[in-house]
Design an enzyme around this catalytic site. Structure first.
Site, PDB file in Angstrom:
ATOM      1  N   SER A 251       0.853  -1.190   0.000  1.00 34.10           N
ATOM      2  CA  SER A 251       0.000   0.000   0.000  1.00 34.10           C
ATOM      3  C   SER A 251       0.886   1.237   0.000  1.00 34.10           C
ATOM      4  O   SER A 251       2.108   1.147   0.102  1.00 34.10           O
ATOM      5  CB  SER A 251      -0.900   0.010   1.226  1.00 34.10           C
ATOM      6  OG  SER A 251      -0.135   0.379   2.357  1.00 34.10           O
ATOM      7  N   LYS A 252       0.237   2.392  -0.070  1.00 37.06           N
ATOM      8  CA  LYS A 252       0.966   3.660  -0.115  1.00 37.06           C
ATOM      9  C   LYS A 252       1.959   3.792   1.041  1.00 37.06           C
ATOM     10  O   LYS A 252       2.989   4.420   0.910  1.00 37.06           O
ATOM     11  CB  LYS A 252      -0.033   4.825  -0.068  1.00 37.06           C
ATOM     12  CG  LYS A 252      -0.714   5.052  -1.408  1.00 37.06           C
ATOM     13  CD  LYS A 252      -0.669   6.526  -1.820  1.00 37.06           C
ATOM     14  CE  LYS A 252      -0.999   6.675  -3.298  1.00 37.06           C
ATOM     15  NZ  LYS A 252      -2.427   6.425  -3.552  1.00 37.06           N
ATOM     16  N   ARG A 253       1.603   3.202   2.190  1.00 35.72           N
ATOM     17  CA  ARG A 253       2.470   3.335   3.349  1.00 35.72           C
ATOM     18  C   ARG A 253       3.832   2.659   3.160  1.00 35.72           C
ATOM     19  O   ARG A 253       4.784   2.963   3.845  1.00 35.72           O
ATOM     20  CB  ARG A 253       1.780   2.772   4.603  1.00 35.72           C
ATOM     21  CG  ARG A 253       1.284   3.869   5.523  1.00 35.72           C
ATOM     22  CD  ARG A 253       0.536   3.281   6.697  1.00 35.72           C
ATOM     23  NE  ARG A 253      -0.673   2.604   6.233  1.00 35.72           N
ATOM     24  CZ  ARG A 253      -1.193   1.539   6.813  1.00 35.72           C
ATOM     25  NH1 ARG A 253      -0.620   0.998   7.870  1.00 35.72           N
ATOM     26  NH2 ARG A 253      -2.303   1.003   6.352  1.00 35.72           N
ATOM     27  N   ASP A 254       3.887   1.712   2.246  1.00 42.47           N
ATOM     28  CA  ASP A 254       5.148   1.000   2.019  1.00 42.47           C
ATOM     29  C   ASP A 254       6.067   1.742   1.061  1.00 42.47           C
ATOM     30  O   ASP A 254       7.100   1.238   0.657  1.00 42.47           O
ATOM     31  CB  ASP A 254       4.876  -0.395   1.441  1.00 42.47           C
ATOM     32  CG  ASP A 254       3.964  -1.185   2.346  1.00 42.47           C
ATOM     33  OD1 ASP A 254       4.266  -1.252   3.535  1.00 42.47           O
ATOM     34  OD2 ASP A 254       2.948  -1.705   1.858  1.00 42.47           O
ATOM     35  N   GLY A 255       5.658   2.945   0.672  1.00 41.30           N
ATOM     36  CA  GLY A 255       6.466   3.694  -0.284  1.00 41.30           C
ATOM     37  C   GLY A 255       5.629   3.991  -1.506  1.00 41.30           C
ATOM     38  O   GLY A 255       4.424   3.771  -1.508  1.00 41.30           O
TER      39      GLY A 255
END
Ligand code: GLU
Length: 382
Positions: A251-255
């Site tokens: 997801s976006k949180r992983d980059g």
């Protein structure tokens, strides 16, 4: 002949997962001397935009994934945007209505919600139970006179096993009873994804449908439509989800998840495309660096893995670092200049030939430390 397609919904930028679907389709087409089509699934009128479509096409071009037919390329099977194909869908809708495979449904939102809640309370899968399946002409007229606008539903056959021939997952079987008569045309006349995609694939002569695993659960609906229309079913290849290094869905949180984010950071397109190919495909052997030509040469659906792919930024960095070392110094100079301007080391638009020569020299001096070109700003203090 192999005919494959990439059919993004233009509701945002091209993500890594979408780029991978496009790439695998492209590689198969090139390997088999087939045709690769790019078309647009723009029936979500609120969320689709031409701007997103352009961004997606730009990102594909940046990755050097070229298409033979479709948007901007043209071809005999157009138009290539679903909103421009409504008359084609209508023809097939009429056919399904005429032979009883589809019917008009007048149920209101409230009625459907009530049915849903009831099924959930009974511990059953919420689905449409077929209330409007056998309406008489009179009942229909009555609804129409009340101003109700119908949807068109597909009549799902009961008690059938639906087989999906999948090149990655093997023969996948679904039970038709869990599906429920699904909507193929909404009350505003716009077809739903499951219907439009089948008609597009049929009319464009698609032989292999390569796409993300998230569409596997849609596929039995699509297979039922092929059967009802007595049309040949393509081969499917559902490629695995992309997980982060902790094993959760990326997801976006992983980059960054959009291709353009990597372009902005100065990753080289040949590195990004190499990295993406290795998420789910392995050519066998130890080699990890492949040009597009080499990938085409080596590609086969038999070597696409059914286990989840992992997005590992360290691996991308490792691959990019390799291509940076191989790249032409002048090209790296061009790529480095905007980051050095941004860092205030150079003045925008006023670069002398001495400064340019300095940049070339500088990049070569730090080249072994670079994972992506944006990092050139990090070493200027030396
Ligand atoms: N528009 C779909 C998506 O972007 C493509 C589905 C398909 O390839 O059938 O996920």
């Amino acid at each position: 002949m192999v005919r494959v397609r990439f059919a993004p919904s233009p509701t945002g930028p091209l993500h890594i997962g979408g780029a991978r679907s496009a790439l695998f389709n492209y590689l198969l087409a090139k390997k088999e001397n087939g045709v690769f089509i790019v078309r647009s699934e723009d029936t979500d009128l609120e969320r689709s935009s031409r701007e997103s479509e352009q961004n997606i096409l730009e990102a594909l071009r940046w990755l050097n994934i070229q298409w033979d037919e479709g948007i901007e390329a043209g071809g005999e099977n157009g138009p290539y945007r679903q909103t421009e194909r409504l008359d084609i869908y209508k023809k097939y809708t009429d056919k399904l209505l005429a032979n009883g495979h589809a019917y008009y449904c007048y149920c209101s939102e409230e009625e459907l919600e009530e049915e849903r809640q009831k099924l959930i309370a009974q511990g059953e899968t919420p689905r449409y139970l077929g209330k409007c399946r056998n309406l008489t002409e009179e009942q229909r007229k009555e609804f129409e006179s009340k101003g109700r606008k119908p949807v068109v539903r597909f009549r799902v056959p009961e008690g059938e096993k639906v087989h999906i021939p999948d090149r990655v997952r093997g023969d996948v079987v679904f039970d038709s009873d869990g599906i429920g008569d699904f909507i193929i045309v909404k009350s505003d006349g716009i077809p739903t994804y499951n219907f439009a995609v089948v008609i597009d694939d049929v009319t464009m002569g698609i032989t292999h449908v390569i796409r993300g695993e998230e569409h596997l659960s849609n596929t039995p609906r699509q297979v039922l439509l092929y059967q009802a229309l007595e049309l040949p079913i393509p081969e499917f290849a559902h490629i695995s989800l992309i997980l982060n290094t902790e094993g959760r869905k990326m997801s976006k949180r992983d980059g960054d998840t959009a291709v353009i984010d990597y372009q902005k950071k100065g990753y080289l397109p040949e590195a990004v495309v190499n990295f993406i190919a290795l998420m789910g495909w392995s050519p066998g052997g130890e080699e990890e660096f492949f040009t597009l030509e080499e990938m085409i040469e080596e590609f086969s659906l038999d070597r696409v893995s059914k286990s989840p792919a992992v997005f590992d930024l360290n691996k991308l960095n490792h691959i990019d670092a390799h291509y940076i070392k191989e790249a032409d110094p002048e090209r790296l100079t061009d790529l480095a200049i905007p980051y050095l301007e941004e860092a205030g080391v150079l003045t925008k638009g006023e670069i002398s030939s001495e400064e340019r020569a300095w940049v070339t020299h500088y990049v070569q001096a730090i080249i072994n430390h670079l994972d992506c070109m944006a990092q050139v700003k990090d070493f200027v203090h030396y």
